[in-house]
Design an enzyme around this catalytic site. Structure first.
Site, short mmCIF file in Angstrom:
data_model
loop_
_atom_site.label_atom_id
_atom_site.label_comp_id
_atom_site.label_asym_id
_atom_site.label_seq_id
_atom_site.Cartn_x
_atom_site.Cartn_y
_atom_site.Cartn_z
N HIS A 111 20.74 -47.85 32.80
CA HIS A 111 20.51 -47.37 34.18
C HIS A 111 20.18 -48.54 35.09
O HIS A 111 19.78 -49.61 34.65
CB HIS A 111 19.43 -46.29 34.23
N HIS A 113 18.09 -50.11 37.05
CA HIS A 113 16.77 -50.61 37.42
C HIS A 113 16.64 -52.06 36.98
O HIS A 113 17.32 -52.50 36.05
CB HIS A 113 15.66 -49.78 36.79
N ASP A 115 14.59 -53.63 35.21
CA ASP A 115 14.19 -53.96 33.84
C ASP A 115 15.31 -53.78 32.83
O ASP A 115 15.14 -54.15 31.66
CB ASP A 115 12.95 -53.17 33.42
N HIS A 116 16.44 -53.25 33.24
CA HIS A 116 17.58 -53.09 32.32
C HIS A 116 18.87 -53.69 32.89
O HIS A 116 19.80 -53.96 32.14
CB HIS A 116 17.78 -51.62 31.97
N HIS A 189 16.51 -39.91 35.43
CA HIS A 189 15.66 -41.07 35.64
C HIS A 189 16.22 -41.91 36.78
O HIS A 189 15.48 -42.43 37.62
CB HIS A 189 15.59 -41.87 34.35
N TYR A 224 9.31 -39.34 46.60
CA TYR A 224 10.35 -38.53 45.96
C TYR A 224 9.74 -37.33 45.23
O TYR A 224 8.72 -37.45 44.55
CB TYR A 224 11.13 -39.39 44.97
N HIS A 258 13.68 -48.93 26.22
CA HIS A 258 12.42 -49.57 25.84
C HIS A 258 12.24 -49.27 24.35
O HIS A 258 12.11 -48.10 23.96
CB HIS A 258 11.25 -49.02 26.65
#
Length: 305
Positions: A111, A113, A115-116, A189, A224, A258
């Site tokens: 996805h 974001h 961190d990925h 997510h 949100y 993760h």
């Protein structure tokens, strides 16, 4: 649509017989490097040694951020790039395995974001690989930031953008020689959330279905609300469908973006040579995500917007 690269007669035979792709020998650790044990709540960017997951599939991420390499003699595929700091650590893990980064043909993403996806730009530069993602993630990956459709838009940092992302649809298969990875739409997510599934076989012919299941955690920024149907129509319905999709994935071995979300590194480091978990792991992971979603919806219902 199917994405293909160099499917030879030999590779077709491998697909039909589930043969093992050529893979690097497993090192105990990167040459000349000692790694501290990963903590129970690991730092995202703490390096750790690469590990074989099964057959031609390898963990090459950090203590806190997964990255998975699938190898073949016709090139390799890498799933996820970690954070911007982790991109070079993933490159180091490839080299520790004896893998030339230029043999990585495709970079996939769970996805959009930081961190990925944050390390994808670095990995795209050193590999020359094509980045592949579902259409809802493409603009964010090429821009380096999502939009208001991302539940965490106001709280996540931007990341280095990538170039010329190639799209793949829900249920479509990316093929590279004997490698065949299927994309599964799992938004919730993030809008572009994608899970991946494939088969890996070891030298003894033991074949496992591997699922790289995307995050099912309904995290939001201060604004949100998943339950705001007027602002985000169909999001909850799509999220519940994603949870069902993950529960039904072919799933002898569960991998998550993760690693601690699936206890992955502890399973890989266990003394038993057959690793990993059971076919119930994806269902348990999905059930946990469903519980978190219902909890989030209850919290939103209890508080006025």
């Amino acid at each position: 649509m199917r994405l293909r690269a160099g499917l030879s007669a030999t590779s077709l035979l491998c697909l039909l017989t589930a043969c093992v792709a050529h893979a690097p020998a497993k090192p105990d650790r990167a040459a000349g490097t000692e790694f501290a044990p990963c903590a129970a709540d690991p730092d995202w960017n703490q390096p750790t040694q690469p590990r074989r997951i099964h057959g031609n599939t390898w963990y090459v991420g950090t203590c806190g951020l997964s990255a998975v390499l699938i190898t073949s003699d016709q090139g390799h595929v890498l799933i996820d790039g970690g954070s911007e700091r982790a991109g070079s650590l993933i490159e180091a893990s490839l080299r520790a395995l004896g893998v030339d980064p230029r043999q990585v043909r495709y970079l996939l993403n769970s996805h959009e974001h930081n961190d990925h996806a944050g390390g994808l730009a670095h990995l795209q530069r050193v590999t020359g690989a094509t980045v592949v993602a579902r259409a809802p993630a493409v603009a964010a990956l090429e821009r380096g930031k999502g939009d208001r459709g991302d539940p965490q838009f106001l709280s996540v940092s931007p990341f280095a953008p990538v170039r010329a992302v190639q799209t793949i649809g829900d249920g479509e298969t990316l093929r590279l020689g004997p490698i065949a990875l299927t994309a599964h739409a799992t938004p919730g997510h993030t809008p572009g959330g994608t899970s991946w599934s494939w088969r890996a076989c070891d030298e003894a012919g033991d074949c496992r279905a591997i699922a790289y299941a995307d995050s099912l955690t309904p995290l939001t920024d201060a604004v949100y609300r998943y339950s705001d149907e007027s602002a985000h129509p169909g999001v909850v319905t799509a999220f519940r469908r994603s949870i069902r999709t993950v529960a039904e994935l072919p799933c002898d071995i569960l991998v998550t973006p993760h690693p601690n979300a699936s206890n992955l590194l502890a399973r890989l480091d266990a003394p038993s040579p057959a690793p990993q978990g059971t076919s119930n792991d994806c269902r348990a992971y999905a059930a946990s995500g469903n519980g978190k979603l219902e909890e989030q919806l209850a919290k939103e219902a209890a508080s006025a917007p």
